[in-house]
Motif scaffolding. Sequence first.
Motif, mmCIF file in Angstrom:
data_model
loop_
_atom_site.group_PDB
_atom_site.id
_atom_site.type_symbol
_atom_site.label_atom_id
_atom_site.label_comp_id
_atom_site.label_asym_id
_atom_site.label_seq_id
_atom_site.Cartn_x
_atom_site.Cartn_y
_atom_site.Cartn_z
ATOM 1 N N ALA A 170 -48.759 37.064 21.094
ATOM 2 C CA ALA A 170 -48.719 36.537 22.230
ATOM 3 C C ALA A 170 -50.007 37.133 23.171
ATOM 4 O O ALA A 170 -50.508 37.907 23.385
ATOM 5 C CB ALA A 170 -47.514 37.021 23.205
ATOM 6 N N ALA A 171 -50.722 35.967 23.689
ATOM 7 C CA ALA A 171 -52.004 35.890 24.275
ATOM 8 C C ALA A 171 -52.121 34.863 25.507
ATOM 9 O O ALA A 171 -51.249 33.785 25.553
ATOM 10 C CB ALA A 171 -53.120 35.627 23.432
ATOM 11 N N SER A 172 -52.924 34.919 26.321
ATOM 12 C CA SER A 172 -53.173 33.852 27.621
ATOM 13 C C SER A 172 -53.960 32.676 27.319
ATOM 14 O O SER A 172 -53.765 31.960 28.113
ATOM 15 C CB SER A 172 -53.595 34.814 28.553
ATOM 16 O OG SER A 172 -55.151 35.190 28.295
ATOM 17 N N THR A 173 -54.648 32.540 26.161
ATOM 18 C CA THR A 173 -55.606 31.331 25.801
ATOM 19 C C THR A 173 -55.279 30.995 24.483
ATOM 20 O O THR A 173 -55.017 31.574 23.703
ATOM 21 C CB THR A 173 -57.010 31.277 26.203
ATOM 22 O OG1 THR A 173 -57.646 32.278 25.267
ATOM 23 C CG2 THR A 173 -56.884 31.801 27.598
ATOM 24 N N ASP A 174 -55.509 29.502 24.266
ATOM 25 C CA ASP A 174 -55.473 28.869 22.934
ATOM 26 C C ASP A 174 -56.589 29.872 22.017
ATOM 27 O O ASP A 174 -56.322 30.136 21.052
ATOM 28 C CB ASP A 174 -55.739 27.632 22.863
ATOM 29 C CG ASP A 174 -54.468 26.722 23.557
ATOM 30 O OD1 ASP A 174 -53.463 27.441 23.391
ATOM 31 O OD2 ASP A 174 -54.554 25.478 23.723
ATOM 32 N N GLU A 175 -57.711 29.798 22.720
ATOM 33 C CA GLU A 175 -58.813 30.397 21.984
ATOM 34 C C GLU A 175 -58.365 32.031 21.401
ATOM 35 O O GLU A 175 -58.404 32.395 20.170
ATOM 36 C CB GLU A 175 -59.896 30.692 22.739
ATOM 37 C CG GLU A 175 -61.228 30.979 21.873
ATOM 38 C CD GLU A 175 -62.475 31.280 23.167
ATOM 39 O OE1 GLU A 175 -63.540 31.369 22.711
ATOM 40 O OE2 GLU A 175 -62.071 31.177 24.161
ATOM 41 N N TYR A 191 -48.805 32.398 26.460
ATOM 42 C CA TYR A 191 -47.795 32.568 27.422
ATOM 43 C C TYR A 191 -48.289 31.718 28.851
ATOM 44 O O TYR A 191 -47.608 32.246 29.927
ATOM 45 C CB TYR A 191 -47.214 33.927 27.459
ATOM 46 C CG TYR A 191 -48.322 35.117 27.517
ATOM 47 C CD1 TYR A 191 -49.422 35.292 28.468
ATOM 48 C CD2 TYR A 191 -47.764 36.326 26.738
ATOM 49 C CE1 TYR A 191 -50.238 36.480 28.254
ATOM 50 C CE2 TYR A 191 -48.791 37.623 26.591
ATOM 51 C CZ TYR A 191 -49.817 37.574 27.406
ATOM 52 O OH TYR A 191 -50.738 38.584 27.203
ATOM 53 N N THR A 192 -49.421 31.446 28.889
ATOM 54 C CA THR A 192 -49.872 30.800 30.148
ATOM 55 C C THR A 192 -49.291 29.205 29.936
ATOM 56 O O THR A 192 -48.793 28.810 31.124
ATOM 57 C CB THR A 192 -51.484 30.572 30.174
ATOM 58 O OG1 THR A 192 -52.062 31.845 30.142
ATOM 59 C CG2 THR A 192 -51.784 29.800 31.265
ATOM 60 N N THR A 193 -49.089 28.777 28.867
ATOM 61 C CA THR A 193 -48.702 27.495 28.785
ATOM 62 C C THR A 193 -47.229 27.227 28.188
ATOM 63 O O THR A 193 -46.591 26.007 28.417
ATOM 64 C CB THR A 193 -49.337 26.475 27.932
ATOM 65 O OG1 THR A 193 -49.564 27.040 26.659
ATOM 66 C CG2 THR A 193 -51.022 26.228 28.431
ATOM 67 N N GLU A 194 -46.641 28.278 27.785
ATOM 68 C CA GLU A 194 -45.520 28.170 26.816
ATOM 69 C C GLU A 194 -44.337 29.284 27.656
ATOM 70 O O GLU A 194 -44.798 30.371 28.005
ATOM 71 C CB GLU A 194 -45.503 28.751 25.540
ATOM 72 C CG GLU A 194 -46.146 27.850 24.611
ATOM 73 C CD GLU A 194 -46.575 28.361 23.115
ATOM 74 O OE1 GLU A 194 -45.402 28.175 22.438
ATOM 75 O OE2 GLU A 194 -47.603 28.583 22.947
ATOM 76 N N ASN A 195 -42.891 29.257 27.548
ATOM 77 C CA ASN A 195 -42.213 29.998 28.000
ATOM 78 C C ASN A 195 -41.978 30.944 26.743
ATOM 79 O O ASN A 195 -41.411 30.832 25.788
ATOM 80 C CB ASN A 195 -40.785 29.377 28.402
ATOM 81 C CG ASN A 195 -39.642 30.059 28.766
ATOM 82 O OD1 ASN A 195 -39.278 31.112 27.988
ATOM 83 N ND2 ASN A 195 -39.435 30.022 30.068
ATOM 84 N N LEU A 196 -42.252 32.361 27.284
ATOM 85 C CA LEU A 196 -42.272 33.376 26.409
ATOM 86 C C LEU A 196 -40.878 33.664 25.688
ATOM 87 O O LEU A 196 -40.850 33.509 24.475
ATOM 88 C CB LEU A 196 -42.686 34.646 27.091
ATOM 89 C CG LEU A 196 -42.787 35.984 26.201
ATOM 90 C CD1 LEU A 196 -44.052 35.751 25.161
ATOM 91 C CD2 LEU A 196 -42.887 37.164 26.866
ATOM 92 N N ARG A 197 -39.714 33.478 26.607
ATOM 93 C CA ARG A 197 -38.285 33.746 26.044
ATOM 94 C C ARG A 197 -38.257 32.730 24.699
ATOM 95 O O ARG A 197 -37.514 33.017 23.855
ATOM 96 C CB ARG A 197 -37.417 34.072 26.981
ATOM 97 C CG ARG A 197 -37.412 35.335 27.661
ATOM 98 C CD ARG A 197 -35.959 35.405 28.209
ATOM 99 N NE ARG A 197 -35.043 35.589 27.442
ATOM 100 C CZ ARG A 197 -33.751 35.609 28.027
ATOM 101 N NH1 ARG A 197 -33.344 35.382 29.314
ATOM 102 N NH2 ARG A 197 -32.542 35.920 27.181
ATOM 103 N N GLU A 198 -38.367 31.163 25.407
ATOM 104 C CA GLU A 198 -37.841 30.296 24.596
ATOM 105 C C GLU A 198 -38.757 30.424 23.223
ATOM 106 O O GLU A 198 -38.192 29.822 22.259
ATOM 107 C CB GLU A 198 -38.024 29.079 25.316
ATOM 108 C CG GLU A 198 -37.117 28.802 26.527
ATOM 109 C CD GLU A 198 -35.741 28.827 26.006
ATOM 110 O OE1 GLU A 198 -35.520 28.269 25.088
ATOM 111 O OE2 GLU A 198 -34.901 29.426 26.450
ATOM 112 N N ALA A 199 -40.005 30.579 23.366
ATOM 113 C CA ALA A 199 -41.174 30.505 22.254
ATOM 114 C C ALA A 199 -40.610 31.750 21.252
ATOM 115 O O ALA A 199 -40.562 31.193 20.061
ATOM 116 C CB ALA A 199 -42.218 30.611 22.474
#
Length: 324
Positions: A170-175, A191-199
């Motif tokens: 889990a990281a904060s950017t696509d890069e 985890y900036t664009t996705e819901n961590l728990r759901e993912a």
Amino acid sequence: MHAWLCENPVGVDALTWKEMSTPQPKAGEVLIEIKAASLNFPDLLIVQNKYQMKPPLPFVPGSEYAGVVQAVGEGVTHLKVGQHVACLSGTGGFGTHTLAPAALCMPLPPGFPFVDAAAFIMIYATSYHALVDRAQLKAGETVLVLGAAGGVGTSAIQIAKAMGATVIAAASTDEKCALCKSIGADATINYTTENLREAVKTLTGGKGPDVIYDPVGGDFAEPAFRSIAWRGRYLVVGFASGPIPALPFNLALLKGASIVGVFWGDFAKREPKANAAMMMELAQWYGQGKIKPVIDRTMPMADLKAAFAHMGSRAVKGKLVMVN
């Protein structure tokens, strides 16, 4: 010699590049000509007077470095002049030379570059101690790594993969997620664009990760812990985001889960034989190509303040290394 001197621990801006007389090693010490020194999060905290270790003033920051032994003090028998070593002594690294306790120096095998060696001890010792010793990770288990593109995060991905685990990074950017994939992560979560728990739920088929490696703390700790598997182990590695989270204890009860503290520095002091054996294994893994530090960039030692600014921007992938 020259070094960055901290005379007043109010932040990076107060550091000054000064010329000093080159010291001679006392009993049990070696003088090291520094070739490379890496930046770690504690290096920032220590010059802000926010770290648990508060060295007497003035001091030279730089916890981790590699170089060549220039002189040895009385009683030092396992190191010799001209030998290449890496050391994690807590201070002294951001300069051209430093005195180091000989007992803390790791002799480098032939072909171990200084830049990799300067970025090696802290991240791999922390992650090995966390995953192997504290979490008792087994092949086939799933590990969720938070802050996965940083120094300890990238090392955790590599060690978990070397042990046969499935890794979700889990990281904060696509890069940053792409970097994690490139060094072995099986799946990633932005985890900036996705819901961590759901993912996490989707990626683990609802089971959750067996081990969570958390060097970040802050807002993601509770949602991550809520997603942990039955008998899961939550590794408390650090608090890079700043806030120290408070987890409701009933979550540990409901999941039969463990909250496990990871303090490699004290482990090394209290259990030196176990730590030495661990470092030998890590050096072998490096030689076998199982692990290799991710280097964001190298910068001249004189550019230390710019390097700290880059680290503070949260844009670093892997480790920043200063070179002489």
